[in-house]
Scaffold this active site. Sequence first.
Site, PDB file in Angstrom:
ATOM      1  CG  ASP A  18      44.311  44.375  47.674  1.00  0.00           C
ATOM      2  OD1 ASP A  18      43.346  43.597  47.820  1.00  0.00           O
ATOM      3  OD2 ASP A  18      45.046  44.760  48.605  1.00  0.00           O
ATOM      4  CG  HIS A  19      38.495  41.678  43.931  1.00  0.00           C
ATOM      5  ND1 HIS A  19      37.667  42.776  43.873  1.00  0.00           N
ATOM      6  CD2 HIS A  19      37.888  40.734  43.177  1.00  0.00           C
ATOM      7  CE1 HIS A  19      36.608  42.504  43.151  1.00  0.00           C
ATOM      8  NE2 HIS A  19      36.706  41.274  42.703  1.00  0.00           N
TER       9      HIS A  19
END
Length: 445
Positions: A417-418
Amino acid sequence: MAETKEVKVPDIGDFEKVDVIDVMVGEGDSIDKETPLITLETDKAAMDVPSPFAGKIKSLKISTGDKVSQGDVIATVEVEAAEAKGEGAEPEAEEAPAKEEKAEPKQDQAKQKPEEKKQEPKPAAPPQKREERHPAPGELPPIDEASFGQAHASPSVRKFARELGADLSRVEGSGRKNRITHDDVKAFVKRIMQGGSGAGGGLPAVPAVDFAKFGEIERKPLSRIKKISGPRVHASWVNLPHVTQHDDADITAMESVRQALKPEAEAHGAKLTPLAFLIKACVAALKEYPDFNSSLDTDGETLIYKKYFHVGFAVDTEGGLVVPVIRDADQKNLLEIAAELGELSDKARKGKLTANDMQGGCFSISSLGSIGGTYFTPIINAPEVAILGVSRSSVKPVFQNGQFVPRTILPLSLSYDHRVIDGASAARFTRFLAETLESMKGLIF
Ligand code: CAO
Protein backbone atom coordinates in the site's frame (compact mmCIF):
# COMPACT_ATOMS: atom_id res chain seq x y z
CA MET A 1 -58.38 -16.98 -8.94
CA ALA A 2 -55.79 -17.39 -6.21
CA GLU A 3 -53.75 -20.54 -5.74
CA THR A 4 -51.71 -21.47 -2.66
CA LYS A 5 -48.11 -22.44 -3.33
CA GLU A 6 -45.30 -23.55 -1.07
CA VAL A 7 -41.89 -21.89 -1.06
CA LYS A 8 -39.17 -24.32 -0.07
CA VAL A 9 -35.55 -23.99 0.95
CA PRO A 10 -33.59 -24.21 -2.31
CA ASP A 11 -30.40 -26.15 -3.03
CA ILE A 12 -27.87 -24.91 -0.46
CA GLY A 13 -25.05 -27.21 -1.38
CA ASP A 14 -23.84 -29.79 1.11
CA PHE A 15 -25.22 -27.93 4.11
CA GLU A 16 -27.82 -29.45 6.43
CA LYS A 17 -29.68 -27.85 9.30
CA VAL A 18 -28.60 -24.33 8.47
CA ASP A 19 -29.43 -21.50 10.87
CA VAL A 20 -32.25 -19.12 9.99
CA ILE A 21 -30.88 -15.78 11.21
CA ASP A 22 -33.60 -13.53 9.87
CA VAL A 23 -37.22 -13.77 8.74
CA MET A 24 -37.98 -10.70 6.69
CA VAL A 25 -41.69 -11.14 6.06
CA GLY A 26 -44.81 -11.71 8.12
CA GLU A 27 -48.10 -13.48 7.53
CA GLY A 28 -50.42 -11.35 5.43
CA ASP A 29 -47.53 -9.46 3.79
CA SER A 30 -47.83 -8.78 0.09
CA ILE A 31 -44.60 -9.69 -1.60
CA ASP A 32 -43.08 -9.27 -5.02
CA LYS A 33 -41.15 -11.87 -6.91
CA GLU A 34 -37.54 -11.82 -5.57
CA THR A 35 -38.58 -10.32 -2.24
CA PRO A 36 -36.13 -11.81 0.29
CA LEU A 37 -38.05 -14.08 2.69
CA ILE A 38 -35.41 -15.40 5.09
CA THR A 39 -31.66 -15.22 5.63
CA LEU A 40 -29.71 -18.44 6.10
CA GLU A 41 -26.27 -18.58 7.61
CA THR A 42 -23.69 -21.34 7.28
CA ASP A 43 -20.22 -21.07 8.79
CA LYS A 44 -19.04 -19.84 5.39
CA ALA A 45 -21.64 -17.38 4.24
CA ALA A 46 -25.05 -15.90 4.72
CA MET A 47 -27.62 -15.73 1.97
CA ASP A 48 -31.14 -14.51 1.48
CA VAL A 49 -33.77 -16.79 0.00
CA PRO A 50 -35.98 -14.77 -2.34
CA SER A 51 -39.57 -15.62 -3.22
CA PRO A 52 -39.92 -17.19 -6.67
CA PHE A 53 -43.27 -15.49 -7.18
CA ALA A 54 -45.38 -12.51 -6.17
CA GLY A 55 -48.39 -12.90 -3.87
CA LYS A 56 -49.48 -12.76 -0.25
CA ILE A 57 -47.87 -14.72 2.59
CA LYS A 58 -50.61 -17.04 3.86
CA SER A 59 -48.64 -18.89 6.51
CA LEU A 60 -45.04 -18.78 7.70
CA LYS A 61 -43.53 -22.12 8.63
CA ILE A 62 -40.18 -20.86 9.89
CA SER A 63 -38.97 -18.52 12.62
CA THR A 64 -35.62 -16.96 13.40
CA GLY A 65 -33.40 -19.47 15.18
CA ASP A 66 -34.81 -22.51 13.36
CA LYS A 67 -32.53 -24.85 11.49
CA VAL A 68 -33.50 -25.81 7.96
CA SER A 69 -32.36 -28.06 5.13
CA GLN A 70 -33.07 -28.14 1.42
CA GLY A 71 -36.74 -28.81 0.70
CA ASP A 72 -38.12 -27.57 4.03
CA VAL A 73 -41.19 -25.39 3.55
CA ILE A 74 -40.56 -21.73 4.35
CA ALA A 75 -44.03 -20.36 3.71
CA THR A 76 -47.21 -20.80 1.77
CA VAL A 77 -48.03 -17.97 -0.58
CA GLU A 78 -51.34 -17.07 -2.15
CA VAL A 79 -50.52 -16.49 -5.79
CA GLU A 80 -52.80 -15.12 -8.47
CA ALA A 81 -53.46 -17.90 -10.98
CA ALA A 82 -51.90 -15.89 -13.82
CA GLU A 83 -48.78 -15.35 -11.74
CA ALA A 84 -48.64 -19.03 -10.79
CA LYS A 85 -48.76 -19.98 -14.46
CA GLY A 86 -46.07 -17.45 -15.33
CA GLU A 87 -43.68 -19.03 -12.90
CA GLY A 88 -42.58 -21.80 -15.26
CA ALA A 89 -41.11 -19.31 -17.67
CA GLU A 90 -38.82 -17.65 -15.18
CA PRO A 91 -35.20 -17.70 -16.11
CA GLU A 92 -32.91 -19.64 -13.80
CA ALA A 93 -32.20 -17.45 -10.82
CA GLU A 94 -28.55 -16.59 -10.61
CA GLU A 95 -28.23 -17.54 -6.97
CA ALA A 96 -29.95 -20.08 -4.77
CA PRO A 97 -33.14 -20.26 -6.80
CA ALA A 98 -36.09 -20.67 -4.44
CA LYS A 99 -37.86 -22.57 -7.18
CA GLU A 100 -40.54 -25.15 -6.51
CA GLU A 101 -39.10 -28.61 -6.93
CA LYS A 102 -41.97 -29.57 -9.22
CA ALA A 103 -41.16 -26.73 -11.62
CA GLU A 104 -41.13 -28.01 -15.17
CA PRO A 105 -37.82 -28.00 -16.98
CA LYS A 106 -37.63 -25.29 -19.59
CA GLN A 107 -38.88 -26.34 -23.03
CA ASP A 108 -37.43 -25.53 -26.35
CA GLN A 109 -40.00 -22.93 -27.37
CA ALA A 110 -39.14 -23.17 -31.05
CA LYS A 111 -40.43 -26.76 -31.08
CA GLN A 112 -43.82 -25.91 -29.55
CA LYS A 113 -46.99 -25.83 -31.59
CA PRO A 114 -48.80 -22.49 -31.89
CA GLU A 115 -51.74 -23.64 -29.73
CA GLU A 116 -49.31 -24.74 -27.00
CA LYS A 117 -47.75 -21.33 -27.16
CA LYS A 118 -51.09 -19.85 -26.04
CA GLN A 119 -50.66 -21.74 -22.77
CA GLU A 120 -47.17 -20.44 -22.44
CA PRO A 121 -46.47 -18.40 -19.39
CA LYS A 122 -45.75 -14.81 -20.14
CA PRO A 123 -42.10 -14.32 -20.93
CA ALA A 124 -39.92 -13.10 -18.14
CA ALA A 125 -39.02 -9.46 -18.20
CA PRO A 126 -35.70 -8.91 -19.94
CA PRO A 127 -32.83 -8.65 -17.50
CA GLN A 128 -32.53 -5.14 -16.21
CA LYS A 129 -29.77 -3.32 -17.94
CA ARG A 130 -27.32 -1.61 -15.66
CA GLU A 131 -27.41 2.12 -15.97
CA GLU A 132 -24.81 2.91 -18.58
CA ARG A 133 -24.63 6.58 -17.76
CA HIS A 134 -21.78 7.08 -15.34
CA PRO A 135 -22.90 8.71 -12.12
CA ALA A 136 -21.35 12.12 -11.63
CA PRO A 137 -18.98 12.54 -8.67
CA GLY A 138 -21.09 12.84 -5.53
CA GLU A 139 -24.08 11.18 -7.21
CA LEU A 140 -25.30 7.82 -5.92
CA PRO A 141 -25.13 5.09 -8.53
CA PRO A 142 -28.50 3.60 -9.53
CA ILE A 143 -29.87 0.65 -7.57
CA ASP A 144 -29.37 -2.71 -9.24
CA GLU A 145 -32.63 -4.31 -8.09
CA ALA A 146 -31.57 -7.95 -8.52
CA SER A 147 -28.37 -7.50 -6.53
CA PHE A 148 -30.09 -5.29 -3.95
CA GLY A 149 -32.48 -8.16 -3.24
CA GLN A 150 -29.55 -10.49 -2.58
CA ALA A 151 -27.66 -8.16 -0.23
CA HIS A 152 -27.15 -9.42 3.32
CA ALA A 153 -29.05 -6.89 5.43
CA SER A 154 -32.03 -6.72 7.76
CA PRO A 155 -35.40 -5.34 6.60
CA SER A 156 -34.84 -2.07 8.48
CA VAL A 157 -31.46 -1.59 6.82
CA ARG A 158 -33.05 -2.34 3.45
CA LYS A 159 -35.74 0.24 4.12
CA PHE A 160 -33.13 2.76 5.23
CA ALA A 161 -31.03 2.13 2.10
CA ARG A 162 -34.12 2.58 -0.08
CA GLU A 163 -34.93 5.87 1.60
CA LEU A 164 -31.42 7.12 0.85
CA GLY A 165 -31.32 5.59 -2.62
CA ALA A 166 -28.24 3.55 -1.72
CA ASP A 167 -27.56 0.37 -3.70
CA LEU A 168 -26.95 -2.23 -0.97
CA SER A 169 -25.07 -4.47 -3.39
CA ARG A 170 -22.30 -1.86 -3.43
CA VAL A 171 -22.07 -1.54 0.35
CA GLU A 172 -19.53 -3.60 2.24
CA GLY A 173 -20.96 -5.10 5.42
CA SER A 174 -19.05 -4.76 8.66
CA GLY A 175 -21.48 -6.79 10.77
CA ARG A 176 -21.34 -10.42 11.71
CA LYS A 177 -20.67 -12.52 8.61
CA ASN A 178 -20.43 -9.31 6.56
CA ARG A 179 -23.99 -8.26 7.35
CA ILE A 180 -24.65 -4.68 6.26
CA THR A 181 -25.51 -2.33 9.11
CA HIS A 182 -27.14 1.12 9.23
CA ASP A 183 -23.68 2.60 9.79
CA ASP A 184 -22.31 0.87 6.69
CA VAL A 185 -25.09 2.44 4.61
CA LYS A 186 -24.44 5.86 6.16
CA ALA A 187 -20.69 5.56 5.56
CA PHE A 188 -21.28 4.49 1.95
CA VAL A 189 -23.57 7.44 1.23
CA LYS A 190 -21.20 9.83 2.99
CA ARG A 191 -18.28 8.59 0.91
CA ILE A 192 -20.18 9.04 -2.32
CA MET A 193 -21.41 12.48 -1.30
CA GLN A 194 -17.83 13.47 -0.64
CA GLY A 195 -16.96 12.41 -4.15
CA GLY A 196 -15.30 9.16 -3.07
CA SER A 197 -15.61 5.92 -4.90
CA GLY A 198 -16.54 3.56 -2.06
CA ALA A 199 -16.71 -0.11 -2.94
CA GLY A 200 -17.31 0.48 -6.61
CA GLY A 201 -19.71 3.40 -6.13
CA GLY A 202 -18.97 6.40 -8.32
CA LEU A 203 -16.75 4.34 -10.60
CA PRO A 204 -17.60 4.12 -14.26
CA ALA A 205 -19.77 1.02 -14.72
CA VAL A 206 -18.70 -1.80 -17.00
CA PRO A 207 -21.19 -1.82 -19.87
CA ALA A 208 -23.79 -4.61 -19.77
CA VAL A 209 -23.50 -6.93 -22.77
CA ASP A 210 -26.12 -9.39 -23.97
CA PHE A 211 -23.66 -12.23 -24.65
CA ALA A 212 -26.44 -14.51 -25.89
CA LYS A 213 -26.65 -12.33 -28.98
CA PHE A 214 -23.27 -13.67 -30.05
CA GLY A 215 -23.57 -17.38 -29.27
CA GLU A 216 -24.60 -19.98 -26.74
CA ILE A 217 -23.99 -19.10 -23.11
CA GLU A 218 -24.50 -20.73 -19.71
CA ARG A 219 -25.07 -18.90 -16.43
CA LYS A 220 -23.60 -20.24 -13.19
CA PRO A 221 -23.78 -18.56 -9.80
CA LEU A 222 -20.49 -17.59 -8.18
CA SER A 223 -19.48 -19.80 -5.27
CA ARG A 224 -20.32 -18.57 -1.78
CA ILE A 225 -16.66 -17.92 -1.06
CA LYS A 226 -16.31 -15.82 -4.21
CA LYS A 227 -19.40 -13.83 -3.29
CA ILE A 228 -17.78 -12.96 0.02
CA SER A 229 -14.20 -12.49 -1.14
CA GLY A 230 -15.08 -10.62 -4.36
CA PRO A 231 -16.22 -7.37 -2.71
CA ARG A 232 -13.22 -7.50 -0.35
CA VAL A 233 -10.73 -7.91 -3.16
CA HIS A 234 -12.51 -5.15 -5.07
CA ALA A 235 -12.49 -2.84 -2.05
CA SER A 236 -8.76 -3.37 -1.65
CA TRP A 237 -8.10 -2.83 -5.36
CA VAL A 238 -10.05 0.45 -5.56
CA ASN A 239 -9.08 1.88 -2.17
CA LEU A 240 -5.40 0.98 -1.83
CA PRO A 241 -2.79 2.30 -4.25
CA HIS A 242 -1.00 -0.96 -5.06
CA VAL A 243 2.61 -1.21 -6.25
CA THR A 244 4.41 -4.53 -6.68
CA GLN A 245 8.13 -4.93 -6.02
CA HIS A 246 9.83 -8.01 -7.50
CA ASP A 247 13.02 -9.73 -6.37
CA ASP A 248 14.77 -13.10 -6.54
CA ALA A 249 16.07 -15.21 -3.68
CA ASP A 250 18.83 -17.76 -4.17
CA ILE A 251 17.43 -20.73 -2.22
CA THR A 252 20.00 -23.32 -3.33
CA ALA A 253 21.24 -23.89 0.22
CA MET A 254 17.73 -23.65 1.68
CA GLU A 255 16.52 -26.37 -0.68
CA SER A 256 19.34 -28.70 0.43
CA VAL A 257 18.44 -28.11 4.05
CA ARG A 258 14.75 -28.61 3.30
CA GLN A 259 15.40 -31.94 1.60
CA ALA A 260 17.56 -33.01 4.55
CA LEU A 261 14.87 -32.02 7.08
CA LYS A 262 11.93 -33.55 5.22
CA PRO A 263 12.17 -37.01 6.89
CA GLU A 264 12.23 -35.41 10.34
CA ALA A 265 9.23 -33.26 9.43
CA GLU A 266 7.40 -36.32 8.15
CA ALA A 267 8.12 -38.12 11.42
CA HIS A 268 6.27 -35.23 13.09
CA GLY A 269 3.40 -35.62 10.62
CA ALA A 270 4.33 -32.46 8.68
CA LYS A 271 5.19 -31.82 5.04
CA LEU A 272 8.08 -29.37 4.81
CA THR A 273 7.58 -27.09 1.80
CA PRO A 274 9.31 -23.76 1.01
CA LEU A 275 6.27 -21.98 2.47
CA ALA A 276 7.27 -22.76 6.06
CA PHE A 277 10.70 -21.14 5.47
CA LEU A 278 8.98 -18.17 3.84
CA ILE A 279 6.70 -17.62 6.84
CA LYS A 280 9.70 -17.62 9.19
CA ALA A 281 11.60 -15.25 6.86
CA CYS A 282 8.57 -12.92 6.61
CA VAL A 283 8.32 -12.74 10.41
CA ALA A 284 12.00 -11.73 10.54
CA ALA A 285 11.37 -9.07 7.86
CA LEU A 286 8.25 -7.77 9.67
CA LYS A 287 10.30 -7.39 12.85
CA GLU A 288 13.02 -5.53 10.93
CA TYR A 289 10.51 -3.29 9.09
CA PRO A 290 7.54 -2.77 11.44
CA ASP A 291 5.66 -0.55 8.94
CA PHE A 292 4.83 -3.76 7.09
CA ASN A 293 3.20 -5.10 10.28
CA SER A 294 0.90 -2.08 10.58
CA SER A 295 -2.53 -0.98 9.36
CA LEU A 296 -3.75 2.47 8.46
CA ASP A 297 -6.44 3.65 10.89
CA THR A 298 -9.80 4.56 9.38
CA ASP A 299 -8.96 8.27 9.86
CA GLY A 300 -6.27 7.74 7.21
CA GLU A 301 -3.79 9.63 9.37
CA THR A 302 -2.60 7.15 11.99
CA LEU A 303 -0.65 3.92 11.69
CA ILE A 304 -1.54 1.09 14.04
CA TYR A 305 1.51 -1.08 14.74
CA LYS A 306 0.86 -4.68 15.76
CA LYS A 307 3.17 -6.23 18.32
CA TYR A 308 2.11 -9.72 17.33
CA PHE A 309 2.98 -11.68 14.18
CA HIS A 310 0.00 -13.48 12.68
CA VAL A 311 0.68 -14.53 9.08
CA GLY A 312 -2.10 -15.50 6.66
CA PHE A 313 -1.60 -17.72 3.62
CA ALA A 314 -3.88 -18.11 0.62
CA VAL A 315 -5.34 -21.56 0.03
CA ASP A 316 -6.83 -22.48 -3.30
CA THR A 317 -10.00 -24.50 -2.60
CA GLU A 318 -12.72 -25.77 -4.93
CA GLY A 319 -15.05 -22.99 -3.82
CA GLY A 320 -12.43 -20.24 -4.11
CA LEU A 321 -9.65 -18.56 -2.22
CA VAL A 322 -9.52 -18.53 1.59
CA VAL A 323 -6.81 -17.12 3.84
CA PRO A 324 -6.31 -18.96 7.16
CA VAL A 325 -3.94 -17.37 9.64
CA ILE A 326 -0.99 -18.84 11.54
CA ARG A 327 -1.11 -17.06 14.88
CA ASP A 328 2.07 -16.01 16.71
CA ALA A 329 4.26 -17.35 13.91
CA ASP A 330 7.26 -15.75 15.69
CA GLN A 331 6.83 -18.19 18.57
CA LYS A 332 6.71 -21.34 16.43
CA ASN A 333 9.59 -23.28 14.94
CA LEU A 334 9.86 -24.40 11.34
CA LEU A 335 8.33 -27.83 11.89
CA GLU A 336 5.47 -26.44 13.99
CA ILE A 337 4.72 -23.99 11.20
CA ALA A 338 4.90 -26.75 8.58
CA ALA A 339 2.48 -28.87 10.64
CA GLU A 340 0.04 -25.97 11.09
CA LEU A 341 0.21 -25.14 7.38
CA GLY A 342 -0.84 -28.71 6.63
CA GLU A 343 -3.66 -28.71 9.19
CA LEU A 344 -5.10 -25.35 8.11
CA SER A 345 -4.83 -26.17 4.37
CA ASP A 346 -6.63 -29.45 4.99
CA LYS A 347 -9.35 -27.72 6.99
CA ALA A 348 -9.68 -25.10 4.24
CA ARG A 349 -10.09 -27.70 1.50
CA LYS A 350 -12.73 -29.54 3.54
CA GLY A 351 -14.60 -26.25 4.07
CA LYS A 352 -14.11 -26.53 7.83
CA LEU A 353 -12.28 -23.29 8.60
CA THR A 354 -13.97 -21.20 11.27
CA ALA A 355 -14.16 -17.41 11.16
CA ASN A 356 -11.59 -17.44 13.96
CA ASP A 357 -9.11 -19.36 11.76
CA MET A 358 -9.22 -16.53 9.23
CA GLN A 359 -9.05 -13.51 11.53
CA GLY A 360 -6.31 -11.34 12.97
CA GLY A 361 -3.75 -11.60 10.16
CA CYS A 362 -1.00 -8.94 9.95
CA PHE A 363 0.53 -9.91 6.61
CA SER A 364 -0.33 -12.51 3.96
CA ILE A 365 1.52 -14.81 1.62
CA SER A 366 0.08 -16.04 -1.64
CA SER A 367 2.16 -18.96 -2.86
CA LEU A 368 1.66 -20.25 -6.38
CA GLY A 369 4.94 -22.16 -6.10
CA SER A 370 3.32 -25.57 -6.34
CA ILE A 371 1.63 -24.59 -9.60
CA GLY A 372 4.19 -22.59 -11.59
CA GLY A 373 4.61 -19.18 -13.17
CA THR A 374 7.22 -16.53 -12.58
CA TYR A 375 6.00 -13.26 -11.02
CA PHE A 376 2.52 -11.85 -10.34
CA THR A 377 0.82 -8.93 -8.58
CA PRO A 378 -1.12 -10.19 -5.55
CA ILE A 379 -3.90 -7.98 -4.15
CA ILE A 380 -3.32 -6.79 -0.60
CA ASN A 381 -5.53 -8.39 2.04
CA ALA A 382 -6.69 -4.99 3.38
CA PRO A 383 -6.46 -3.55 6.00
CA GLU A 384 -3.06 -5.25 5.92
CA VAL A 385 -0.54 -3.12 4.05
CA ALA A 386 1.44 -5.72 2.13
CA ILE A 387 1.27 -9.23 0.71
CA LEU A 388 4.02 -11.47 -0.58
CA GLY A 389 3.45 -13.39 -3.80
CA VAL A 390 5.68 -16.44 -4.27
CA SER A 391 6.18 -18.18 -7.60
CA ARG A 392 7.86 -21.45 -8.50
CA SER A 393 11.61 -21.78 -7.97
CA SER A 394 13.76 -22.96 -10.85
CA VAL A 395 17.40 -23.66 -11.49
CA LYS A 396 19.00 -20.79 -13.39
CA PRO A 397 22.53 -19.90 -14.50
CA VAL A 398 23.90 -17.24 -12.17
CA PHE A 399 27.16 -15.41 -12.87
CA GLN A 400 29.38 -15.88 -9.82
CA ASN A 401 33.16 -15.50 -9.50
CA GLY A 402 33.68 -15.18 -13.22
CA GLN A 403 31.49 -18.08 -14.32
CA PHE A 404 27.90 -19.20 -14.65
CA VAL A 405 26.79 -21.63 -11.97
CA PRO A 406 23.41 -23.34 -11.56
CA ARG A 407 21.45 -21.87 -8.63
CA THR A 408 17.87 -22.42 -7.44
CA ILE A 409 16.11 -19.09 -7.74
CA LEU A 410 12.78 -18.22 -6.08
CA PRO A 411 10.78 -15.31 -7.58
CA LEU A 412 9.20 -12.97 -5.01
CA SER A 413 6.49 -10.34 -5.68
CA LEU A 414 5.59 -7.96 -2.87
CA SER A 415 2.48 -5.79 -3.33
CA TYR A 416 2.29 -2.89 -0.89
CA ASP A 417 0.00 0.00 0.00
CA HIS A 418 1.87 3.03 -1.28
CA ARG A 419 0.10 5.31 1.23
CA VAL A 420 1.99 3.52 3.99
CA ILE A 421 5.08 2.11 2.33
CA ASP A 422 7.59 3.79 0.04
CA GLY A 423 9.22 2.03 -2.89
CA ALA A 424 12.62 2.17 -1.16
CA SER A 425 11.24 0.43 1.95
CA ALA A 426 9.63 -2.24 -0.23
CA ALA A 427 12.93 -2.89 -2.03
CA ARG A 428 14.71 -3.12 1.35
CA PHE A 429 12.03 -5.49 2.66
CA THR A 430 12.26 -7.89 -0.31
CA ARG A 431 16.10 -7.73 -0.25
CA PHE A 432 16.03 -8.57 3.46
CA LEU A 433 13.66 -11.46 2.75
CA ALA A 434 15.85 -12.80 -0.04
CA GLU A 435 18.99 -12.52 2.10
CA THR A 436 17.29 -14.23 5.03
CA LEU A 437 16.22 -17.12 2.79
CA GLU A 438 19.77 -17.27 1.40
CA SER A 439 21.50 -17.26 4.78
CA MET A 440 18.63 -19.02 6.61
CA LYS A 441 19.53 -16.89 9.62
CA GLY A 442 17.01 -17.61 12.37
CA LEU A 443 14.91 -19.91 10.19
CA ILE A 444 15.98 -23.35 11.38
CA PHE A 445 14.69 -24.09 14.88
N1 CAO B 1 8.87 -23.50 -5.78
C1 CAO B 1 9.03 -24.82 -6.13
N2 CAO B 1 8.31 -25.81 -5.59
C2 CAO B 1 7.39 -25.47 -4.66
C3 CAO B 1 7.18 -24.14 -4.26
C4 CAO B 1 7.98 -23.14 -4.85
N3 CAO B 1 7.84 -21.87 -4.54
N4 CAO B 1 6.20 -24.12 -3.33
C5 CAO B 1 5.80 -25.39 -3.18
N5 CAO B 1 6.51 -26.19 -3.96
C6 CAO B 1 6.40 -27.64 -4.07
C7 CAO B 1 6.35 -28.25 -2.68
O1 CAO B 1 7.65 -28.41 -2.15
C8 CAO B 1 5.70 -29.56 -2.99
O2 CAO B 1 6.64 -30.43 -3.62
P1 CAO B 1 7.29 -31.65 -2.82
O3 CAO B 1 6.13 -32.50 -2.38
O4 CAO B 1 8.17 -32.30 -3.83
O5 CAO B 1 8.05 -31.06 -1.70
C9 CAO B 1 4.69 -29.19 -4.07
O6 CAO B 1 5.14 -27.95 -4.64
C10 CAO B 1 3.28 -29.02 -3.56
O7 CAO B 1 3.26 -28.13 -2.45
P2 CAO B 1 1.90 -27.95 -1.63
O8 CAO B 1 0.92 -27.23 -2.45
O9 CAO B 1 1.49 -29.28 -1.10
O10 CAO B 1 2.32 -27.10 -0.36
P3 CAO B 1 2.68 -25.55 -0.20
O11 CAO B 1 3.06 -25.43 1.23
O12 CAO B 1 3.63 -25.07 -1.19
O13 CAO B 1 1.30 -24.77 -0.46
C11 CAO B 1 -0.88 -23.97 -0.17
C12 CAO B 1 0.22 -24.89 0.37
C13 CAO B 1 -2.11 -24.17 0.67
C14 CAO B 1 -0.44 -22.53 -0.11
C15 CAO B 1 -1.13 -24.33 -1.66
O14 CAO B 1 -1.56 -25.66 -1.75
C16 CAO B 1 -2.13 -23.44 -2.35
O15 CAO B 1 -3.35 -23.54 -2.19
N6 CAO B 1 -1.63 -22.52 -3.19
C17 CAO B 1 -2.43 -21.63 -4.00
C18 CAO B 1 -2.61 -20.28 -3.33
C19 CAO B 1 -3.31 -19.34 -4.29
O16 CAO B 1 -4.24 -19.70 -4.97
N7 CAO B 1 -2.82 -18.11 -4.36
C20 CAO B 1 -3.31 -17.18 -5.30
C21 CAO B 1 -4.06 -16.16 -4.60
S1 CAO B 1 -4.47 -14.84 -5.67
O17 CAO B 1 -3.58 -13.66 -5.10
